[in-house]
Scaffold this motif. Structure first.
Motif, PDB file in Angstrom:
ATOM      1  N   ALA A  45     -20.667  28.335   5.027  1.00 41.39           N
ATOM      2  CA  ALA A  45     -20.614  29.140   3.807  1.00 41.39           C
ATOM      3  C   ALA A  45     -19.192  29.678   3.703  1.00 41.39           C
ATOM      4  CB  ALA A  45     -21.623  30.279   3.861  1.00 41.39           C
ATOM      5  N   SER A  46     -18.560  29.503   2.535  1.00 43.76           N
ATOM      6  CA  SER A  46     -17.131  29.828   2.437  1.00 43.76           C
ATOM      7  C   SER A  46     -16.790  30.399   1.062  1.00 43.76           C
ATOM      8  CB  SER A  46     -16.296  28.565   2.695  1.00 43.76           C
ATOM      9  OG  SER A  46     -14.934  28.780   2.412  1.00 43.76           O
ATOM     10  N   ASN A  47     -15.836  31.326   1.059  1.00 42.98           N
ATOM     11  CA  ASN A  47     -15.300  31.850  -0.198  1.00 42.98           C
ATOM     12  C   ASN A  47     -13.781  31.850  -0.097  1.00 42.98           C
ATOM     13  OD1 ASN A  47     -14.329  33.634  -2.304  1.00 42.98           O
ATOM     14  ND2 ASN A  47     -16.454  34.272  -2.584  1.00 42.98           N
ATOM     15  N   GLU A  48     -13.165  30.789  -0.617  1.00 43.21           N
ATOM     16  CA  GLU A  48     -11.714  30.662  -0.555  1.00 43.21           C
ATOM     17  C   GLU A  48     -11.011  31.634  -1.497  1.00 43.21           C
ATOM     18  OE1 GLU A  48     -10.093  26.746  -0.867  1.00 43.21           O
ATOM     19  OE2 GLU A  48     -11.885  25.800  -0.032  1.00 43.21           O
ATOM     20  N   ASN A  49     -11.690  32.033  -2.562  1.00 43.57           N
ATOM     21  CA  ASN A  49     -11.054  32.865  -3.569  1.00 43.57           C
ATOM     22  C   ASN A  49     -11.024  34.331  -3.224  1.00 43.57           C
ATOM     23  OD1 ASN A  49     -10.458  30.713  -5.131  1.00 43.57           O
ATOM     24  ND2 ASN A  49     -12.093  31.021  -6.623  1.00 43.57           N
ATOM     25  N   SER A  50     -11.648  34.710  -2.113  1.00 43.29           N
ATOM     26  CA  SER A  50     -11.686  36.117  -1.703  1.00 43.29           C
ATOM     27  C   SER A  50     -12.250  36.999  -2.813  1.00 43.29           C
ATOM     28  CB  SER A  50     -10.288  36.599  -1.301  1.00 43.29           C
ATOM     29  OG  SER A  50      -9.769  35.807  -0.250  1.00 43.29           O
ATOM     30  N   THR A  51     -13.306  36.494  -3.463  1.00 41.69           N
ATOM     31  CA  THR A  51     -13.943  37.276  -4.528  1.00 41.69           C
ATOM     32  C   THR A  51     -15.226  37.951  -4.065  1.00 41.69           C
ATOM     33  OG1 THR A  51     -15.094  35.297  -5.283  1.00 41.69           O
ATOM     34  CG2 THR A  51     -12.991  35.819  -6.337  1.00 41.69           C
ATOM     35  N   ALA A  52     -15.760  37.512  -2.936  1.00 36.83           N
ATOM     36  CA  ALA A  52     -17.005  38.094  -2.417  1.00 36.83           C
ATOM     37  C   ALA A  52     -17.152  37.691  -0.959  1.00 36.83           C
ATOM     38  CB  ALA A  52     -18.209  37.613  -3.226  1.00 36.83           C
ATOM     39  N   SER A  53     -18.104  38.318  -0.284  1.00 33.90           N
ATOM     40  CA  SER A  53     -18.403  37.981   1.106  1.00 33.90           C
ATOM     41  C   SER A  53     -19.466  36.892   1.135  1.00 33.90           C
ATOM     42  CB  SER A  53     -18.907  39.214   1.858  1.00 33.90           C
ATOM     43  OG  SER A  53     -17.919  40.212   1.931  1.00 33.90           O
TER      44      SER A  53
END
Length: 424
Positions: A238-246
């Motif tokens: 599970a990944s969020n590259e945009n640093s918009t959420a955890s």
């Protein structure tokens, strides 16, 4: 007399009082809202589908190149009945309903994919999806700009690529597996320099999106294997590259086996204050022994990526401070293979049933006994008991008779004497 002032009602142009008009408008608006709330809404229904290279923009049906059938209702439902054929694509939401055993194969691209919508795979049947070729950053079952939902069904995925790819992937969306049996293998046959990611399940938020990046597994049995050169090669990510959420990897009441050269599973945020998380509920890590959820903080991933903050399954020190070293070797503290089992609820130990205390047996109440001897009158000897009556053949019969005569005479004399005294 003082003049009484009255307020005249305000009327609209049709002559009706304004308050009445407002009430009617409010009632009509409320009725309209209620009617709309009960109307079926199909958001982002598929505007067209492509089956084995042919586009369809209205309801259609056909046969798989190797057998079976497919039917599209022209909106968002695609029914597969023992279908055996090539790739299926759609723009907008698509629900794939499985009947019988279905096989979808493709070379160089996805087998079932949607753009700008959610892909849902469900039904009593099963699906085997196979992809081979030179691919990167794509997958066998993919949603671009939406969720992948695998619900109440059986799915087997096999991805083989010379670069890096995914078995099941949602880009700017989530992967949700519920009540299903899912088996995924994602194999990279190329050198580590040819790819960055390879994973069995991947959910990622990237580009200009602000949503997605979560993986949820609930009430399911999932077996995921990622193989190939160890770079960023995980079973589940599970990944969020945009640093918009955890981002979150959530596993609930499920049997999950995951493995990968870099690690079995991970959840990575790309900003320090948006760490990825792993949540395990009603399941227990059974292998490796002693493995737990570990924090990860890698400030220089492969010398090219941003920093990773999140969690993985580990057996070493906590937190884990690097994922792979400068030579590309994975951190041995990260578990490369993990098994989780549904937490068994022990049967409650039944409390022993106490033996019932026997009630005392009451002593029997004696019944009154009839005493026939009560008030026994003294026996008066009869003449016959004193002097035996003569019996036939008794030799003393003469004497006995004489005695009786004497006794009778004496008694008569006494009675006579008594009467004479009384008469005097």
């Amino acid at each position: 007399m003082p003049r009484k002032h009255t307020t005249m009602p305000v009327h609209d142009t049709e002559g009706a009082p304004m308050s009445t008009r407002i009430r009617k408008l409010a009632s009509s608006a409320a009725a309209l809202l209620i009617a709309i709330s009960f109307m079926p809404i199909r958001a982002f229904a598929a505007s067209n589908v492509n089956v084995e290279g042919t586009d369809y923009s209205v309801a259609a049906n056909g046969n798989g190149s190797n057998g079976g059938t497919w039917v599209w209702d022209g909106v968002d439902l695609m029914s597969l009945d023992s279908y055996d054929g090539g790739a299926i694509r759609a723009v907008g939401d698509l629900i794939v309903d499985l009947k019988g055993n279905n096989t979808v194969s493709n070379t160089g691209g996805s087998t079932i994919s949607v753009d700008s919508g959610d892909l849902t795979i469900t039904g009593d049947g099963s699906l085997t999806a196979t992809t081979t070729g030179d691919m990167d950053r794509t997958g066998t079952i993919v949603a671009n700009g939406g969720d992948v939902n695998i619900t109440d069904t059986t799915v087997t995925v096999d991805t083989t690529t010379t670069r890096g790819a995914y078995g099941v992937a949602a880009f700017n969306g989530d992967v949700n597996i519920t009540g299903s049996n899912v088996s995924i293998t994602s194999t990279s046959t190329g050198a580590a320099s040819n790819f960055v990611w390879n994973s069995g399940i991947m959910a990622d938020c990237y580009g200009s999106s602000t949503i997605g990046g979560n993986v949820t597994i609930t009430d399911s049995t999932v077996d995921v294997t990622a193989t190939g050169a160890p770079r960023l090669n995980f079973g589940i990510v599970a990944s969020n590259e945009n640093s918009t959420a955890s981002p979150e990897l959530s596993i609930t009441n499920s049997d999950v086996t995951a493995s990968g050269p870099t690690g079995a599973m991970a959840s990575f945020g790309w900003a320090e204050n948006l760490d990825g998380t792993i949540t395990v509920t009603d399941s227990t890590i059974t292998s490796p022994v002693g493995a737990t959820v570990h924090d990860v903080s890698d400030l220089n991933v492969l010398n090219f990526q941003a920093t990773f903050y999140g969690q993985t399954i580990g057996t070493g020190s906590d937190p884990i401070t690097y994922i792979v070293d400068e030579s590309g070797n994975p951190n041995p503290a990260i578990a490369a293979s993990v098994t989780m089992k549904v937490t068994s609820t022990p049967e409650p130990t039944p409390e022993p049933t106490p033996e019932p205390t026997p009630e005392p047996t009451p002593e029997p109440t004696p019944e009154p006994t009839s005493d026939t001897s009560t008030a026994v009158k003294p026996a008066v000897a009869s003449v016959s008991s004193i002097v035996g009556l003569p019996k036939t053949g008794d030799c003393q019969s003469q004497q006995t008779l004489a005695i009786l005569v004497v006794v009778a005479a004496s008694g008569a004399a006494l009675v006579l004497a008594s009467r004479m005294r009384m008469s005097q």
